[in-house]
Structure formats: structure tokens, C-alpha cells
Design an enzyme around this catalytic site. Structure first.
Site, mmCIF file in Angstrom:
data_model
loop_
_atom_site.group_PDB
_atom_site.id
_atom_site.type_symbol
_atom_site.label_atom_id
_atom_site.label_comp_id
_atom_site.label_asym_id
_atom_site.label_seq_id
_atom_site.Cartn_x
_atom_site.Cartn_y
_atom_site.Cartn_z
ATOM 1 N N HIS A 105 0.847 -1.190 0.000
ATOM 2 C CA HIS A 105 0.000 0.000 0.000
ATOM 3 C C HIS A 105 0.879 1.236 0.000
ATOM 4 O O HIS A 105 1.627 1.483 0.942
ATOM 5 C CB HIS A 105 -0.915 -0.001 1.218
ATOM 6 N N ASP A 111 0.922 5.242 -0.087
ATOM 7 C CA ASP A 111 0.186 6.498 0.076
ATOM 8 C C ASP A 111 0.829 7.585 -0.777
ATOM 9 O O ASP A 111 2.011 7.881 -0.588
ATOM 10 C CB ASP A 111 0.212 6.936 1.543
ATOM 11 N N ASP A 157 -7.325 1.212 3.459
ATOM 12 C CA ASP A 157 -6.871 2.272 4.361
ATOM 13 C C ASP A 157 -7.801 3.461 4.533
ATOM 14 O O ASP A 157 -7.592 4.259 5.444
ATOM 15 C CB ASP A 157 -5.493 2.779 3.908
ATOM 16 N N ASP A 179 2.173 -0.965 4.467
ATOM 17 C CA ASP A 179 2.553 0.285 3.820
ATOM 18 C C ASP A 179 3.983 0.202 3.281
ATOM 19 O O ASP A 179 4.921 -0.120 4.010
ATOM 20 C CB ASP A 179 2.453 1.439 4.814
ATOM 21 N N HIS A 232 -6.742 9.429 0.793
ATOM 22 C CA HIS A 232 -7.309 9.421 2.144
ATOM 23 C C HIS A 232 -6.403 10.056 3.194
ATOM 24 O O HIS A 232 -6.839 10.230 4.334
ATOM 25 C CB HIS A 232 -7.657 7.988 2.556
#
Length: 1129
Positions: free
Chosen positions: A175, A177, A289, A426, A566
Site C-alpha cells: 500500500h 500512500d 486504508d 505500507d 485518504h
């Protein structure tokens, strides 16, 4: 009086025609010879036909009666405004207020009875699991569940899998971000590019390996920097199924703060990129998430033709309940769906997080031992003090048995024998060593398990598509519901443990919620550019128009998409990352306004041959400027001289509107003319630097202007003074004993009140009481109908009986304050849907501890259908955002005072079926006996949500709220409407504070005369006509060619049909509007443009739903969003 007579005669004529038609039909039946020949006996078929016709006539008479009623009310309103003052001239009332009458045109709102059926509900089967019902039944007691702290002990029998083996799919993922602890670019440079580079190498080493990726923004940046050879390898991995692109959006968006237009836009951008570069179409959604999950996102994924999805962050008590009832997998259906067309298969992860310790089974201490990045000697370890061990021939049996026990326990929570086990976290797999450790050790475990038939398990690496192939096992094709699975609707709010809700993020860094403010220019730029390019092609002037502006649109679209992440729109990133987002948004805002200026320049000209594009000397200027990304906007000042000045006005909405447009000018002596040369009524006010300081030589001119849908109008400003149409504002400054000096302007009356009682602002529609000490609203009263006389001034605490009323209270708590800035106003032009009070405010802060700035509205229900005091407000319930296709439903859990369990994010939503609160930016609403609107949040320390810092970078932010009150019509006793169904008023354009008209001044070069837009400037209304009131045009967005630098001749047209409740009044809307039973002729919407072809597609244009057609008539069901591919020419 002449207008009154014309309207009355017109209404009477309609009524007479209907009655006369009924008379002729009955007379014809009475004298029918055939009837007499048969002894006066009708055949049954003729009787049935006659009955149907009579019923139709009765319905027609009822509709005509309603129209005439609206016409009568419009006449009364016009009469009330006209008496005592010349028509269209501003005048003062007896109580000191001034009135600028709008143009005297009657209005009515005609609703087809078929359009009212949707709000009544009951059209089809409802989902079996309603989240509001589930939440009411849950105790939310947070009992210690043992190794699974938020759950319970899980057991299984030794022969549970004798009949069918357990199928385990382990899904490696990372994941990423696009901005959180580091900026987007820094993450890419330091981690993401290494993850993707290693992915290509490591997946090719063994065809049994799999990997899942979701964030297209990172993937696209990496794609632009790799070789053609590596691109070919990636396409092969996608083709063989080793690499799966899940969801396919530009980012993994927040599902609470994001507007559904932005969600659609980023989804289209990601899907289009994947199709052009990888030739892949996503089939499954992946959302691990976002801080809670909205049914809006589920709906959009289904309309994009995705058939399955995965979610993670759901309240732990709901997860526990669903696990106990084997409901973690379900068909997610919209609450308003009647035919299961919105069903999408959803998998809810059962445990605390999506990291490795919380995905293999209920015991994180054991699962952590199978995260081989945590092997001894690495940078991270297991918090439970039991490290992983590398898998060898000596320990494989023992380690496999330990892992299989967790797999079996987890599988007991689901209805099938197919198990999904994510393997990632992450920014995982950023080193080649981790790839080797995870894949080598797990493959040894899989080989051992698969070699033991007595274990009844088959384990392998997989993707979401591999897992969701369980459809095939049940004999059901992807899309329909597998047998035995429940149907469900709705989630929110999210807590990961105890009573620690994540909802405060909805109000964190409210200044960065300005991403919402780019929606209007973004949509306007897309629409104007598409129409201008189509007109240029039609006129043979495409070479003169800057089609290269498409690159600016693409970059702005991707920036807006990036901000839907997000950790971006929620304000949950490090300060440096927040600054990076702000700089990107400001750069995009400037680019979008350049596109708007260039397109408006072309469209507003009557003579297109006169168009010349000069980037060094633009024809129009921007409406405001910002010194930096976190500064408040400064409106453009128009310098007046002997020559007239011109201002082009752009209405970014798809409905006609009557708005008050305010401009800054350098002189109070100004006349304003319409594009037809007619003088307009204006108010001249001071421009305030602070509460007592006027800006010298700067004045604000406010003009009521009617603008066409998605249209361009022109105002002409001339020096001089029209005593009949220009009114100076009258100002009172309440100092309350403070030793302050108030500045003055010549010609603008100003009275300084050293002390005084609370006062009221009023007009013929409402009265708002204001506390003179603080400037805050204390109360609000709506009036039954326009009054011809002055309004009696009452004390703020005086009861208002028998008139219906509402209470609006803004109470700052100790060390928290809400500082009003700018003038207070009570605005009620007839075009505004309902009456509302407006006030801007800026939060102020204490520097000790955590502080939130709040405004509280006490609301309830009283006799006569009006809202009343807070004592009657029911418990917190659903939050209905009228701007969203569907509601965001939250649990009504019992919670301690001050807890945010019932808080909901939103821009505009109904807290009661008759009360709507709207803002121009995202806010947090907590309906808990009173409506608490959380404006901003300040935190001096980390709140243990992964940020690692407090929130201390609060900025001055302008907040603008509108409170809309409605009441039920006579005979309508239904207080609870269909979930997600608004009334028509909140859906009308002028209730949206974030879609204001955009003034574009025409600049003047030194020594040159002002350049007028042209005598026929008003001829083109952006090429677009008003849509039916129940339709909302999201955008006709230009699509790119294969090289992505210039637009193709095709565009994507996105329409949203809203469902609404007919039980509330919809009078005095200010313009004539009707419903259309979901039908709209797209060919009639575009003026001077032909629709070459029209093809319905999936939401993101990847799947054609029908063949292209020359017919432009389309039909939509209520609440639906539909996409069309079309060509304008």
C-alpha cells in the site's frame, strides 16, 4: 399591475381550456348515436376507456390547479414587492432595510406524479442487513476477546474440511500512500520506484508468484521513467495474471470528505490510463486504508463494471457482529435499489488492520511470526517478542501446522471454503531482500501443505481475481449474488479500538479542505473547454483556439485526483506534505482559470473570426488572486476611469440562477448596466480590512444578476451615479465599550454604537436575531408569506407564537471562539431555494491542549411542519447528503458526551427531513441533541494514528454556512423519506455555496481603451441550455488521443438524475422548472452544436453498454449516474 393581469389571464385560460375539454368529451358521449342505437348501454371496453380518460382529465385538472396556485403566489409576491416603490428600483423599508427587487417574472414548479413515487420507497426487495438497525442492536461493549482482542475465541472440528479442501490465496501487496509522512515525489524517489522495479524482476523469476497494486498515480509516474523493454515485461505480467491492478483509481480515495464528482473523475483518469497503457480493465476493488467506507464508492465501482470489492476499516464492533453471523461477505446494495442492479460482492477483512500480524488469523502474535521481513537482524521486529524463523526442512512441518491453524480459524468466519490472506503493509517490498524472504519462505510452506492430502488444504499465491473466482464454484457468473450470501447497505463511523473514532480527521486542517474549492473551476473548465473546442472545430477555427490547454486540464485533473487520497483531503499528513498538496492545488487552480478565461473569451464573442489568442495579453483577468497556497483569496480590483469597464460572468451550474454578484471597484460613483444596456440596481458598500477598518479607495458593488445555465453574461461598469438605482450601505459598528476607532468613507453612512441591545436583521421573508456583544446569530424566524409592512422588532428571548420558528444558536465554549468577519446579511431573492441566513466566520484558537472550533445549531420539530427547538430532536440518525448519489449511514451507538461516534463528514446534508445545512467546504457534523458543526481542530500532541505529530498549523479560513428550513405540504404526514432522498430545494443550484458565479474582468492596458467583449456577447450561453431540475450535468469532459497531449473529437458526458421527496414545499423558486420522469433530450441541450453520435458506456468509459446511436433521447432511473460517449460538432 400590467404583469399581474397578464399572469392572471394566462392562468385562467389554462384552467378554462381544461374544463372546456372535459365538457366536450362528456357532451360527445351523451349525444353519441351508437349509444342510443344500443339502448344506451356501453360495451365494457368503451366504459373502461371513458373511465381512464376521466381519470387523466382529473389528474390534468389537479396539475393545472397546482400551477395556478403557484402563479397566484408569484403574483402576490410581485405585488408585495412592487407596492410602495417603482418597479425594479431599490427602496428602503420602514424598518430601515433596503430592497433590490429582482426582475418581476412569475415562477412555478410542476412535478409529474410519477416522479414522486421513488421517495415513497417500497419498490423492490430491501437489503437484509440494514446498518442503522444493526447499530441499534449492538451493545458496543468492547469485551476482551482473548488473543483476538476485539472478537471472540474461534474453534473448529478436525473433519470440517473432509468433504471440501480449504483453498487459501495469499495476496502479496504494497500500500503506497501518495503523500503521508513524505511527499508524493519523495515517496516515489525513495521507495515506490524501487518496489515496482523489483516487482518486474522478482515476478519473472517464478510464474507462481503474484502481486497486487492499486495506486495508478504512482504507477503512471514510474511508467514514464522506464524503458520500452520493461514496459513490455509489465504487460506480459498483467496478461498472465501475475500482476493485478485493483480498483484502478488515480488514488485510493477517502470516502467521506470527497465529493462524488471528484471520486468519479479520479476513477475515470485511472481507468483510462490503464486501458491506454496496459490494455487492462480492473475487475475488483481494493480499499484497505480509507477511514470508513461509504455506499457511494460501492455504487461507483459497480457502475464502472467492477463485480467485487474488499474493505477493511469498519467499526470493530460491527466486524465482530458480522464475523459471529458469518456475514463478512455480502452483496452491497444501495438502500434505494429496487432491482439489485447496484449489487456488488464485498469482502470485509475481519481483524484490526491490513498488516501481516492481523491478516493470517485471529492471533497477531502467531501471524507476526510469518512476516519474514521481521526476521532477526532487520529494521523492524514483532511487538510480541517472538520473532519469525526462516523455513527449513527441519522446521517446515511445525511451522506449517502453526500457520494452518490460523488459516482454519479465520476460515470459520466465512461461508465458503475459500480464504483470502493479504500479505503486505505500507510501502512493503521496497528491498529485493524482502521479496526473496517472503516468496521463498511462503513457497516452502505451500509446497509442504499441498503435499499432505490429509490436511485438506491447497495454498498458493493469488490475486483478488483468483479469490473472487468463488463465483465459478457456486455456478454464478461475476455480478449476480452467490446463493446464501446476505445483502447489506451502509457503513460509518470508524473506530479501530475502544471509543477511539477516526472522525475528527473530517475537520483536521480545514484550510486544506480547499481542494473542494477547485471542484467548481475544474468542472467549469472541462465544460467550457469542451464547448469552445467543439465550436472552434465547427467554425473551422481549431487552429486559432489553444487546444493545447488540454495539457493544463489533464494536469489539474490528476492533481485533484491526487488530493482525494485518504491522507490528503482528510488533513492527516505531515506539515511538509500538507504544504506540497497546497502548492499543487494552487498551481492547478491557476491553470484551470487560464482555461476558463481562454474558453470564455472565445464563446463570449459574437464574431468568432475576431478571436485572437495572446497568452502574453489575456482578454480577461482572473476573479481573484492568492499570494500563496494558504492565503485567503484577494478579489480583483476594477479600476474605474472615464471609459466603461466590462466584466464577463460565468455561471458554472447547469441551472439558471439569480445571484448577487459582488465586485471591487475603485470609486463609489458607479453605474452598472446589463449586457443589453439596461441599468441595474446596485448597492455600494465599504470593503473591510478588519472589524473597524475600511480599506481606503476600495468599494464593494453588489448586483443581482440572472445568469443562464452554464452561461456567460456581461456587465458594463460606467463612472457616474444613478440616484434611483444606487443605494449606499448603512453600517452600524457595535464596540461594546471597546476603545476602538472606526474608519469612515464619504457617502457611506456609519453609526458607532458604544453599547446597545441585541438587534435583528429582517426582510419580508425572515428575521434573524444577532447578539450585539459577539455578532453571533441567536435566533431565526421564517415568515409564513411576504409582508407588506415593516416587521415588529422583538427582544431576542421573546417567544414567537403562534408563528412557526427555528432556533439557531452559535455558542463558543470557554477558550474556544468563533469570530464573525464581514457583514451580516439576510438574503432572500426568489431564486434562492428557501430562505437562509448567511455569515462568514474565521475560527480562533487557544494554544494549550486540544481544541476544536465548533458551531452548534439547536433544531427540532414543531407544529405546522416547521423545525423548532432542540428539545424535540430525535437521537442521531442517518446523515443525508443531497449532493451525493446515496447517503452515508452511521451507527447510532450510545457514546459518552463529547465522543464523535455520531459525527458525519459533509458539505451539505439533512440532519432532519426538514432541515438542511450547507457549507462551501467539508465540515464535521455531529447531530447529538443539537447539530454540532466542527470547523477546525488543533492538536498539540500526536493522537496515535500514525502521524507522529500534533496539528498546529491552523490557518485563517473563511467558513460559509447556509441553513435551509422546509415544511411539509398539507396532507403530507410522512416524516421519514427514502434513504438518501432529498427534496428539490437542496438540489437546486443556488443552495451550493461552492459553485459561485465567476466574474472575469476585462483588463485595460496602459494608454489603451477598454476592449468590450462585443455587441453580441450575450448571444452564446456557453452553448448549453438548462437541464430538467432533477438532472445534474457532472461534466462533458474532453477525452485525450493516444498521445495524451491533444483532445480527441469525442467527449465523456456524465449525467446524474436525483431522486427527491415531493412532500415538502417547493414554492417561489425564482424560475420555471418541471420534472421530466427521467427523460432528457441531449440533442436539445447544446445550442448551435449537433450531437454526432451518442453511446452509453460504463461509468469510466471502458465498457460500451449499447451501440452508438443517432438518437439523443436518454432515460435514467432516480439516483442513477450514467456516462455517455458523444461527439459534438
Amino acid at each position: 399591475m400590467k404583469l399581474k393581469k397578464q399572469v392572471t389571464v394566462c392562468g385562467a385560460a389554462v384552467f378554462c381550456v381544461a374544463v372546456f375539454s372535459l365538457y366536450l368529451m362528456l357532451d360527445r358521449v351523451q349525444h353519441d348515436p351508437a349509444r342510443h342505437q344500443h339502448g344506451g348501454n356501453f360495451p365494457r371496453s368503451q366504459i373502461s376507456v371513458l373511465q381512464n380518460r376521466i381519470e387523466q382529465l382529473e389528474q390534468l385538472l389537479e396539475e393545472n390547479h397546482e400551477i395556478i396556485s403557484h402563479i397566484k403566489e408569484s403574483v402576490l409576491e410581485l405585488t408585495a414587492n412592487a407596492e410602495g416603490a417603482p418597479a425594479l428600483l431599490p427602496y428602503y423599508t420602514a424598518n430601515g432595510s433596503w430592497v433590490v427587487p429582482p426582475e418581476p417574472r412569475p415562477s412555478f414548479f410542476s412535478v409529474s406524479p410519477q416522479d414522486c413515487q421513488f421517495a415513497l420507497g417500497g419498490r423492490g426487495p430491501k437489503p437484509g442487513l440494514q446498518m442503522l438497525t444493526v447499530s441499534e442492536e449492538l451493545p458496543f461493549d468492547n469485551v476482551d476477546g482473548g488473543v483476538w482482542k476485539q472478537g471472540f475465541d474461534i474453534s473448529y472440528g478436525p473433519h470440517d474440511w473432509d468433504a471440501e479442501d480449504l483453498q487459501v490465496f495469499v495476496v502479496p501487496h504494497s500500500h503506497n500512500d501518495p503523500g503521508w509522512i513524505k511527499t508524493f515525489d519523495k515517496y516515489y524517489a525513495e521507495q515506490t520506484q524501487h518496489i515496482l522495479n523489483s516487482m518486474v524482476t522478482k515476478l519473472q523469476e517464478d510464474p507462481r508468484r503474484r502481486f497486487l497494486w492499486a495506486e495508478v498515480s504512482f504507477f503512471a509516474k514510474w511508467w514514464d521513467n522506464i524503458s520500452a523493454q520493461k514496459r513490455a515485461a509489465v504487460r506480459r505480467l498483467v496478461g498472465t495474471g501475475q500482476l493485478e491492478m485493483a480498483t484502478g483509481g488515480w488514488v485510493m480515495p477517502d470516502e467521506a470528505n470527497s465529493h462524488y464528482f471528484a471520486l468519479i473523475d479520479q476513477l475515470i483518469e485511472g481507468h483510462q490510463w490503464l486501458e491506454k497503457n496496459l490494455g487492462v480493465t480492473p475487475r475488483s476493488g481494493w480499499a484497505v486504508d480509507p477511514f470508513g467506507h461509504s455506499p457511494t464508492m460501492a455504487y461507483l465501482l459497480r457502475r464502472a463494471n467492477l463485480t467485487s470489492m474488499l474493505i477493511q476499516r469498519v467499526h470493530y464492533a460491527i466486524k465482530k457482529h458480522f464475523a459471529a453471523t458469518h456475514s463478512l461477505e455480502f452483496m452491497w446494495r444501495q438502500s434505494w435499489d429496487s432491482d439489485s442492479s447496484t449489487d456488488i460482492f464485498c469482502h470485509m477483512m475481519p481483524f484490526y488492520s491490513y498488516d501481516v500480524p492481523h491478516t493470517c488469523g485471529p492471533d497477531p502474535k502467531i501471524c507476526c511470526q510469518f512476516d519474514f521481513k521481521r526476521l532477526p537482524g532487520g529494521r523492524i521486529n514483532c511487538p510480541w517478542k517472538v520473532p519469525p524463523r526462516a523455513i527449513t526442512e527441519a522446521n517446515v512441518a511445525e511451522r506449517a501446522a502453526l500457520l494452518l491453524d490460523q488459516y482454519r480459524k479465520k476460515s470459520r468466519l466465512f461461508r465458503s471454503n475459500v480464504l483470502l490472506v493479504p500479505l503486505g503493509d505500507d510501502f512493503r517490498y521496497d528491498k529485493p531482500q524482502e521479496w526473496d524472504a517472503q516468496f521463498f519462505n511462503y513457497q516452502r510452506l505451500f509446497d509442504f501443505l499441498n503435499s499432505k492430502p490429509d490436511l485438506h488444504v491447497q495454498a498458493q499465491f493469488g490475486t483478488l481475481s483468483d479469490y473472487f473466482a468463488l463465483y465459478k464454484r457456486t455456478g454464478v457468473e461475476p455480478g449476480p449474488s452467490p446463493p446464501g450470501f446476505p445483502r447489506l447497505a451502509g457503513f460509518f463511523s470508524y473506530a479501530d479500538r475502544e471509543i477511539l473514532y477516526w472522525d475528527r480527521f473530517y475537520s483536521s486542517r480545514c484550510s486544506k479542505k480547499a481542494g473542494r474549492l477547485t471542484l467548481s473551476p475544474h468542472s467549469g473548465a472541462e465544460i467550457l473547454y469542451s464547448l469552445a473546442a467543439a465550436h472552434a472545430r465547427r467554425s473551422g477555427l481549431a487552429s486559432q483556439y489553444p487546444l493545447s490547454n488540454f495539457a493544463l486540464l489533464t494536469e489539474a485533473r490528476r492533481t485533484l485526483g491526487l488530493f482525494q487520497h485518504h491522507d490528503a483531503i482528510t488533513g492527516t499528513a505531515k506539515e511538509a506534505v500538507v504544504v506540497d498538496y497546497g502548492v499543487r492545488l494552487l498551481r492547478s487552480l491557476v491553470s484551470l482559470k487560464q482555461v476558463i478565461i481562454n474558453a470564455a473569451h472565445y464563446l463570449v464573442l459574437g464574431d468568432k473570426e475576431a478571436y485572437r489568442f495572446d497568452p502574453e495579453a489575456p482578454f480577461l483577468h482572473m476573479d481573484d488572486t492568492r499570494l500563496n497556497h494558504d492565503a485567503l483569496p484577494e478579489p480583483t480590483l476594477i479600476q474605474l476611469d472615464a471609459s466603461p469597464r466590462y466584466v464577463v460572468l460565468f455561471n458554472p451550474l447547469d441551472q439558471e440562477r439569480l445571484s448577487v454578484v459582488s465586485l471591487l471597484v475603485s470609486s463609489p460613483r458607479v453605474r452598472v448596466l446589463s449586457d443589453e444596456g439596461q441599468p441595474l440596481a446596485v448597492q455600494v458598500s465599504a470593503y473591510w480590512r478588519s472589524a473597524t477598518d475600511m480599506v481606503p479607495d476600495v468599494y464593494q458593488v453588489s448586483v443581482p444578476v440572472r445568469l443562464p445555465a452554464l452561461g456567460l453574461g456581461v456587465l458594463q461598469l460606467q463612472p457616474g451615479l444613478d440616484a434611483h438605482r444606487t443605494l449606499p450601505s448603512s453600517v452600524r459598528v457595535y464596540l461594546q465599550g471597546r476603545k476602538l476607532a472606526a474608519s469612515r468613507h464619504e457617502g457611506l453612512p456609519l453609526r458607532v454604537m458604544e453599547s446597545g441591545a441585541d438587534f435583528a436583521l429582517s426582510n419580508s421573508y425572515m428575521e434573524v436575531w444577532v447578539l450585539s456583544l459577539s455578532g453571533l446569530h441567536q435566533g431565526k424566524r421564517e415568515r409564513e408569506r411576504p409582508s407588506r409592512g415593516s416587521l415588529k422588532k422583538q427582544a431576542p428571548g421573546e417567544p414567537l407564537t403562534p408563528a412557526p420558528y427555528a432556533s439557531l444558536a452559535v455558542r463558543p465554549a470557554p477558550k474556544r471562539s468563533l469570530c464573525p468577519t464581514g457583514p451580516l446579511a439576510v438574503l432572500s431573492p426568489p431564486s434562492c431555494p428557501g430562505r437562509r441566513a448567511e455569515q462568514d466566520s474565521v475560527p480562533a484558537w487557544s494554544r494549550r491542549g486540544e481544541r476544536v472550533s465548533t458551531a452548534r445549531l439547536g433544531l427540532g420539530a414543531a407544529a405546522g411542519g416547521w423545525p423548532a427547538l432542540a428539545g424535540d430532536l430525535p437521537p442521531p440518525g442517518p446523515w443525508w447528503p443531497p449532493w451525493s448519489p446515496l447517503p452515508a449511514l452511521g451507527p447510532r451507538a450510545p457514546s459518552p458526551p463529547g465522543d464523535s461516534a455520531s459525527a458525519h463528514p459533509g458539505l451539505c446534508g439533512r440532519v432532519l427531513p426538514k432541515v438542511t445545512v450547507c457549507s462551501h467546504r467539508d465540515s464535521q457534523f455531529a447531530p447529538a441533541g443539537q447539530l454540532e458543526v466542527i470547523l477546525d481542530r488543533r492538536l498539540m500532541q500526536d493522537d496515535n494514528r500514525g502521524l507522529g505529530q500534533g496539528l498546529k498549523d491552523n490557518k485563517r479560513t473563511r467558513n460559509h454556512f447556509r441553513l435551509l428550513l422546509e415544511r411539509r405540504t398539507l396532507g403530507s404526514e410522512k416524516d421519514q423519506v427514502q434513504d438518501g432522498v432529498s427534496t428539490v430545494k437542496p438540489q437546486l443550484p443556488s443552495v451550493y455555496p461552492e459553485w459561485p458565479p465567476v466574474p472575469l474582468p476585462c483588463p485595460v492596458a496602459k494608454g489603451a481603451a477598454p476592449r468590450p467583449p462585443g455587441p453580441a456577447a450575450h448571444f452564446h450561453s456557453s452553448g448549453f441550455l438548462a437541464a430538467p431540475v432533477t438532472f445534474h450535468l457532472l461534466q462533458p469532459a474532453p477525452r485525450s488521443r493516444a498521445d495524451e497531449t491533444l483532445p480527441s473529437a469525442e467527449a465523456a458526458l456524465i449525467l446524474h438524475r436525483k431522486g427527491f421527496d415531493c412532500g415538502l414545499e417547493a414554492k417561489n423558486l425564482g424560475f420555471n422548472c418541471t420534472t421530466s420522469q427521467g427523460k432528457v433530450a441531449l440533442g436539445s441541450l447544446f445550442r448551435d452544436l449537433d450531437v454526432g453520435f451518442l453511446q452509453p458506456t460504463s461509468l469510466t468509459l471502458l465498457y460500451p453498454l449499447a451501440s452508438p446511436s443517432n438518437s439523443t433521447d436518454v432515460s435514467l432511473e432516480p439516483m442513477e449516474v450514467a456516462t455517455f460517449r458523444l461527439r459534438l460538432g
